[in-house]
Write a protein that holds these residues in place. Structure first.
Motif, short mmCIF file in Angstrom:
data_model
loop_
_atom_site.label_atom_id
_atom_site.label_comp_id
_atom_site.label_asym_id
_atom_site.label_seq_id
_atom_site.Cartn_x
_atom_site.Cartn_y
_atom_site.Cartn_z
N ARG A 1 32.00 18.46 -30.66
CA ARG A 1 31.06 18.98 -31.06
C ARG A 1 31.00 18.26 -33.10
NH1 ARG A 1 26.27 18.78 -28.29
NH2 ARG A 1 25.00 20.07 -28.27
N SER B 1 19.04 22.86 -15.06
CA SER B 1 19.36 23.94 -15.14
C SER B 1 18.80 23.53 -16.85
CB SER B 1 19.99 24.70 -15.06
OG SER B 1 20.00 25.50 -15.65
N THR C 1 36.22 12.91 -16.20
CA THR C 1 35.69 12.01 -17.55
C THR C 1 35.49 10.06 -17.41
OG1 THR C 1 36.32 11.98 -19.79
CG2 THR C 1 37.88 12.46 -18.10
N THR C 2 34.91 10.07 -18.61
CA THR C 2 35.02 8.27 -18.05
C THR C 2 35.83 7.61 -19.45
OG1 THR C 2 33.16 7.87 -20.03
CG2 THR C 2 32.43 7.56 -17.18
N SER C 3 36.52 8.99 -19.92
CA SER C 3 37.64 8.40 -21.38
C SER C 3 38.62 9.20 -20.87
CB SER C 3 36.76 9.23 -22.37
OG SER C 3 35.90 8.69 -22.34
N LYS D 1 40.92 11.05 -23.19
CA LYS D 1 40.35 12.90 -23.46
C LYS D 1 41.12 13.45 -22.39
CE LYS D 1 35.59 12.27 -25.24
NZ LYS D 1 34.10 12.00 -24.87
N VAL E 1 22.43 18.95 -16.11
CA VAL E 1 21.81 19.63 -17.36
C VAL E 1 21.95 18.34 -18.32
CG1 VAL E 1 22.78 22.05 -17.43
CG2 VAL E 1 24.44 20.58 -18.05
N GLY E 2 22.10 17.65 -17.89
CA GLY E 2 22.15 15.94 -18.98
C GLY E 2 21.01 15.68 -18.41
N ALA E 3 20.18 15.39 -19.60
CA ALA E 3 19.12 14.61 -19.61
C ALA E 3 18.46 12.83 -20.21
CB ALA E 3 17.86 15.50 -20.02
N LEU F 1 32.47 15.15 -20.21
CA LEU F 1 33.45 15.63 -21.17
C LEU F 1 33.34 15.88 -23.22
CD1 LEU F 1 35.35 17.85 -21.44
CD2 LEU F 1 37.16 17.00 -21.88
N ILE G 1 18.28 25.12 -21.20
CA ILE G 1 19.60 26.16 -21.69
C ILE G 1 18.91 27.43 -21.23
CG2 ILE G 1 18.43 24.92 -23.96
CD1 ILE G 1 15.74 26.53 -24.09
N GLY H 1 29.92 17.22 -26.00
CA GLY H 1 29.54 18.98 -26.00
C GLY H 1 29.09 20.20 -25.71
N LEU H 2 27.96 19.69 -23.66
CA LEU H 2 27.99 20.31 -22.88
C LEU H 2 29.32 20.56 -22.68
CD1 LEU H 2 25.28 20.28 -24.32
CD2 LEU H 2 23.96 20.15 -22.26
N HIS I 1 18.58 12.35 -28.07
CA HIS I 1 16.98 11.36 -27.42
C HIS I 1 15.93 12.07 -28.23
CE1 HIS I 1 19.88 11.05 -24.27
NE2 HIS I 1 20.02 12.87 -23.74
N HIS J 1 22.82 16.27 -28.42
CA HIS J 1 22.47 14.92 -28.14
C HIS J 1 21.56 14.36 -27.57
CE1 HIS J 1 24.46 10.94 -26.45
NE2 HIS J 1 23.06 10.88 -26.52
N SER J 2 20.59 15.94 -27.53
CA SER J 2 19.31 16.01 -27.47
C SER J 2 18.13 15.60 -29.06
CB SER J 2 18.57 17.98 -26.95
OG SER J 2 19.35 17.60 -25.44
N1 LIG Z 1 19.46 21.01 -19.65
C1 LIG Z 1 19.15 21.31 -21.21
O1 LIG Z 1 18.43 22.28 -21.47
C2 LIG Z 1 20.11 20.40 -21.98
C3 LIG Z 1 20.57 21.72 -23.17
C4 LIG Z 1 21.02 20.58 -23.73
C5 LIG Z 1 21.88 19.22 -23.98
N2 LIG Z 1 20.97 18.61 -22.78
C6 LIG Z 1 21.15 17.16 -22.29
O2 LIG Z 1 23.03 17.53 -21.83
C7 LIG Z 1 23.34 15.94 -22.24
C8 LIG Z 1 24.80 16.06 -22.58
O3 LIG Z 1 24.51 15.81 -24.20
P1 LIG Z 1 26.23 16.59 -25.20
O4 LIG Z 1 25.75 17.11 -26.42
O5 LIG Z 1 26.71 17.12 -24.72
O6 LIG Z 1 26.20 14.77 -25.39
P2 LIG Z 1 27.84 14.32 -25.90
O7 LIG Z 1 28.42 15.58 -26.70
O8 LIG Z 1 27.20 12.82 -25.97
O9 LIG Z 1 28.35 14.21 -24.06
C9 LIG Z 1 28.12 13.04 -23.55
C10 LIG Z 1 28.94 13.25 -22.58
O10 LIG Z 1 28.90 11.85 -21.14
C11 LIG Z 1 29.89 11.35 -20.65
N3 LIG Z 1 28.91 10.28 -20.96
C12 LIG Z 1 28.16 9.19 -22.03
N4 LIG Z 1 28.18 7.86 -21.31
C13 LIG Z 1 28.09 8.54 -20.43
C14 LIG Z 1 28.37 7.32 -19.33
N5 LIG Z 1 27.09 5.88 -19.79
N6 LIG Z 1 28.33 6.59 -17.98
C15 LIG Z 1 28.93 8.64 -17.89
N7 LIG Z 1 29.60 9.41 -18.88
C16 LIG Z 1 28.94 9.16 -20.00
C17 LIG Z 1 30.96 11.29 -21.97
O11 LIG Z 1 31.94 12.06 -21.72
P3 LIG Z 1 32.94 11.46 -21.25
O12 LIG Z 1 33.64 10.73 -22.43
O13 LIG Z 1 33.94 12.31 -20.63
O14 LIG Z 1 32.80 10.55 -19.55
C18 LIG Z 1 30.14 12.42 -22.98
O15 LIG Z 1 30.80 12.17 -23.83
C19 LIG Z 1 22.09 14.70 -22.65
O16 LIG Z 1 21.30 13.89 -22.36
C20 LIG Z 1 21.71 16.31 -23.46
O17 LIG Z 1 20.22 15.65 -24.19
C21 LIG Z 1 20.19 19.08 -21.98
#
Ligand SMILES: NC(=O)c1ccc[n+]([C@@H]2O[C@H](COP(=O)([O-])OP(=O)(O)OC[C@H]3O[C@@H](n4cnc5c(N)ncnc54)[C@H](OP(=O)(O)O)[C@@H]3O)[C@@H](O)[C@H]2O)c1
Ligand SMILES: [Zn+2]
Ligand SMILES: [Zn+2]
Length: 352
Positions: free
Chosen positions: A341, A294, A208-210, A213, A270-272, A186, A296, A188-189, A46, A42-43
Motif C-alpha cells: 500500500r 461486501s 496471485t498473477t504475480s 509476490k 470486495v474488488g470493484a 495480493l 467497507i 492493498g486489500l 477508479h 485503488h478506489s
Molecule cells: N468493497 C469495498 O468496499 C472496497 C473497498 C476498497 C477497495 N475496493 C476495490 O477493491 C479493489 C482492489 O483495491 P486495492 O486497493 O487492493 O487495489 P490494488 O492494491 O491495486 O490491488 C489489486 C490487485 O489485484 C490484482 N490484479 C490487478 N489487475 C489484475 C488483473 N487484470 N487480473 C487479475 N488480477 C489482477 C493484483 O494482484 P496480484 O498481483 O496478486 O495478481 C493487484 O495487486 C479495487 O477495485 C477497489 O476499488 C472495494
C-alpha cells in the motif's frame, strides 16, 4: 470556513496537482484533524479517473483519500470522545442519517443516505466532500475512530479502508480456525486479507498473477500460494474452499475461483472493477455456491478491527511516499507494483 492545502484532479485524464480547498470550521460535535498519513486505495484511482461513472460519477475537482490518520487539533464544545492532541482516524464514511435501522445497528455502510469521505454531497458546504489528500479534515466525532497507541501510523492509515473491507466479510462469513480461505489478488486489500485470515486461524491460500509476490505472501501469513494463471496449480484446489475473498481491481475470470469452492461455499467480491464480470451459472448451481459482495464496514466494526490490529500488532505493509509522487504511484498501482500500500506522508504537502 477556512482554506486547506490539498491535491486534486480536474478531469479523468488530468494528473494530480496542488490546490486549496475550503473546509468548515468545526461545529460543536466536530473534530478537526491534521492529517499525518493517507493511504492510496485503488478506489481513489477508479474515482479520480471516473471509472465508476455509472454508479458514482466523479465531480471535479476531486480530492480522494479515505485512509486517514492524524492528530486532533480542535474539537467542538459537545465532543466527548476526543481532545486536542489525540490521534484520530477517518475511513470511507464521514456521516449518515444516523436514524435508520442500519445506522441504529451500527451498519452505517448500508445506510440509504450516507456521506462518503470524498465525491459525495457535503451537507455543510453545499459542494462535494473532499478526502484525505489534504492537510486537514473536519468530521463529526461519531465517524472518527480511535487509533491504538502501539501501531505505526503510516501502516495504520490503510486499515481504514483496506483493513475494514477485508475484516468485515471475514467476520460475517465466519472465517476461523478449521476453514480453508482463499484471497485473490495480493494488493492493498488482498495483503490485509491474508493477515486477517491468518490471524483468525484459517488455512490461508493466496491467488496471485504475480509470481514475484510468492515469498511475500508466505511472509504475510499465507500457508500456500497459487499462481492463478497456472491451470494445474488451480485444479489441485478444486472444490475445497469454504470462503474466497476476491480483491481484484480489474477484469478477470471469476469462474476459475467459483470452481474452487466446496459445497455451500461463498465467494465474496470486495474488488470493484470498472466492467461487469461474466459468471457461468453452472459453476454456482453445482454445489449450491454463493456469490456475494461486501462494502467497507460500519463504525463499530471499524473500531473493533482497529482494536484487533492493536492487540495482534497488525498494520499494513506500506511504501511511504511524498504527495508529489501520487501520479507515479497511480501508474504503479495499475501495474500491480506496490508492496503493498502506498501511504502518503502528508508533511510533504507543507512544501506546496
Ligand atoms: N468493497 C469495498 O468496499 C472496497 C473497498 C476498497 C477497495 N475496493 C476495490 O477493491 C479493489 C482492489 O483495491 P486495492 O486497493 O487492493 O487495489 P490494488 O492494491 O491495486 O490491488 C489489486 C490487485 O489485484 C490484482 N490484479 C490487478 N489487475 C489484475 C488483473 N487484470 N487480473 C487479475 N488480477 C489482477 C493484483 O494482484 P496480484 O498481483 O496478486 O495478481 C493487484 O495487486 C479495487 O477495485 C477497489 O476499488 C472495494
Ligand atoms: Zn478504499
Ligand atoms: Zn442510516
Amino acid at each position: 470556513m477556512y482554506n486547506a492545502k490539498a491535491y486534486s484532479v480536474a478531469s479523468p485524464t488530468s494528473p494530480f496537482d496542488a490546490t486549496t480547498i475550503a473546509r468548515r470550521e468545526p461545529t460543536e460535535t466536530d473534530v478537526q484533524i491534521e492529517i499525518l498519513f493517507c493511504g492510496i486505495c485503488h478506489s481513489d484511482l477508479h474515482q479520480a479517473r471516473n471509472e465508476w461513472k455509472e454508479v458514482m460519477p466523479t465531480v471535479y475537482p476531486c480530492v480522494p483519500g479515505h485512509e486517514i490518520v492524524g492528530r486532533v487539533t480542535k474539537v467542538g464544545s459537545a465532543v466527548t470522545k476526543f481532545k486536542a492532541g489525540d490521534l484520530g482516524a477517518v475511513g470511507c464514511l464521514v456521516d449518515s442519517d444516523r436514524t435508520c435501522p442500519e445506522c441504529q445497528a451500527g451498519l452505517e455502510q448500508f445506510c440509504a443516505s450516507p456521506t462518503l469521505t470524498y465525491n459525495f454531497p457535503d451537507k455543510h458546504t453545499g459542494g462535494v466532500t473532499y478526502g484525505g489528500y489534504s492537510e486537514s479534515i473536519v468530521v463529526d466525532e461519531r465517524f472518527v475512530l480511535r487509533v491504538p497507541a502501539n501501531l505505526d501510523l503510516a501502516g495504520t492509515a490503510p486499515l481504514l479502508c483496506a483493513g475494514i473491507t477485508t475484516y468485515s466479510p471475514m467476520r460475517h462469513w465466519g472465517v476461523t480456525k478449521g476453514k480453508k480461505v482463499g484471497i485473490v489478488g495480493l494488493g492493498g486489500l488482498g495483503h490485509m486479507g491474508v493477515k486477517f485470515a491468518h490471524a483468525l486461524g484459517a488455512q490461508t491460500v493466496v491467488f496471485t498473477t504475480s509470481p514475484g509476490k510468492k515469498e511475500d505472501a508466505l511472509r504475510l501469513g499465507a500457508d500456500e500460494v497459487v499462481i492463478s494463471k497456472n491451470a494445474d496449480e488451480m485444479a489441485k484446489h478444486a472444490g475445497s474452499f469454504d470462503f474466497i475473498l476476491d480483491a481484484v481491481s480489474a477484469d478477470h475470470n471469476i469462474n476459475a475461483f467459483i470452481q474452487l469452492l466446496r459445497r455451500d461455499g461463498t465467494i465474496t467480491l470486495v474488488g470493484a472493477p470498472e466492467k461487469p464480470l461474466a459468471v457461468a451459472a453452472f459453476g454456482l448451481l453445482f454445489g449450491r455456491k454463493s456469490l456475494s459482495g461486501s462494502p467497507i464496514g460500519g463504525i463499530p466494526e471499524t473500531q473493533e478491527m482497529l482494536d484487533f490490529c492493536g492487540k495482534n500488532n497488525i498494520t499494513s505493509d506500506v511504501e511511504v511516499i511524498p504527495i508529489q509522487k501520487v501520479n507515479e504511484a497511480y501508474e504503479r498501482l495499475l501495474k500491480s507494483d506496490v508492496k503493498y500500500r502506498f501511504s502518503i506522508d502528508m508533511a510533504s504537502l507543507k512544501a506546496e
